[in-house]
Design a protein around this motif. Structure first.
Motif, PDB file in Angstrom:
ATOM      1  N   GLU A   1       0.711  -1.274  -0.066  1.00  0.00           N
ATOM      2  CA  GLU A   1       0.202   0.066  -0.065  1.00  0.00           C
ATOM      3  C   GLU A   1       0.835   1.318   0.104  1.00  0.00           C
TER       4      GLU A   1
ATOM      5  N   PHE B   1       1.434   3.625  -3.377  1.00  0.00           N
ATOM      6  CA  PHE B   1       0.356   4.559  -3.771  1.00  0.00           C
ATOM      7  C   PHE B   1      -0.038   5.741  -2.707  1.00  0.00           C
ATOM      8  N   ILE B   2      -0.440   6.880  -3.095  1.00  0.00           N
ATOM      9  CA  ILE B   2      -0.860   7.978  -2.227  1.00  0.00           C
ATOM     10  C   ILE B   2      -2.523   7.985  -2.818  1.00  0.00           C
ATOM     11  N   ASP B   3      -3.233   8.516  -1.994  1.00  0.00           N
ATOM     12  CA  ASP B   3      -4.561   8.575  -2.229  1.00  0.00           C
ATOM     13  C   ASP B   3      -4.915  10.261  -2.819  1.00  0.00           C
ATOM     14  N   ALA B   4      -6.061  10.532  -3.251  1.00  0.00           N
ATOM     15  CA  ALA B   4      -6.183  11.600  -3.954  1.00  0.00           C
ATOM     16  C   ALA B   4      -6.019  12.821  -3.097  1.00  0.00           C
ATOM     17  N   GLU B   5      -6.365  12.880  -1.887  1.00  0.00           N
ATOM     18  CA  GLU B   5      -5.903  14.051  -0.982  1.00  0.00           C
ATOM     19  C   GLU B   5      -4.564  14.170  -0.664  1.00  0.00           C
ATOM     20  N   GLU B   6      -3.733  13.097  -0.510  1.00  0.00           N
ATOM     21  CA  GLU B   6      -2.374  13.334  -0.444  1.00  0.00           C
ATOM     22  C   GLU B   6      -1.725  13.814  -1.731  1.00  0.00           C
TER      23      GLU B   6
END
Length: 78
Positions: free
Chosen positions: A43, A46-51
């Motif tokens: 995990e 990946f970085i999420d949309a907010e990050e």
């Protein structure tokens, strides 16, 4: 060859110490890059949309700070 996770931390600390709080986000971006380049867990790749949004805002702030700083760094003037 994998570098130690703190191998570039000194650079970000030096940039912040020399050029001020406008460069505080440099370390945050370094940590994002380190996480993505050297994942410990799947995990971490990946970085999420907010990050991502935060990282882009940090990068924009750094670009603005550099544009303001460059005129005073006469060594790089043509």
């Amino acid at each position: 060859r994998r570098l130690r996770s703190d191998s570039h931390a000194g650079t970000s600390q030096a940039v912040r110490a020399q050029f001020g709080e406008n460069f505080a986000f440099f370390d945050t971006l370094r940590r994002y890059r380190n996480q993505l380049e050297y994942p410990v867990h799947p995990e971490d790749m990946f970085i999420d949309a907010e990050e991502l949004k935060a990282a882009l805002e940090y990068a924009d702030r750094i670009v603005v700070a550099v544009e303001q700083l460059l005129p005073s760094l006469t060594i790089w003037q043509p």
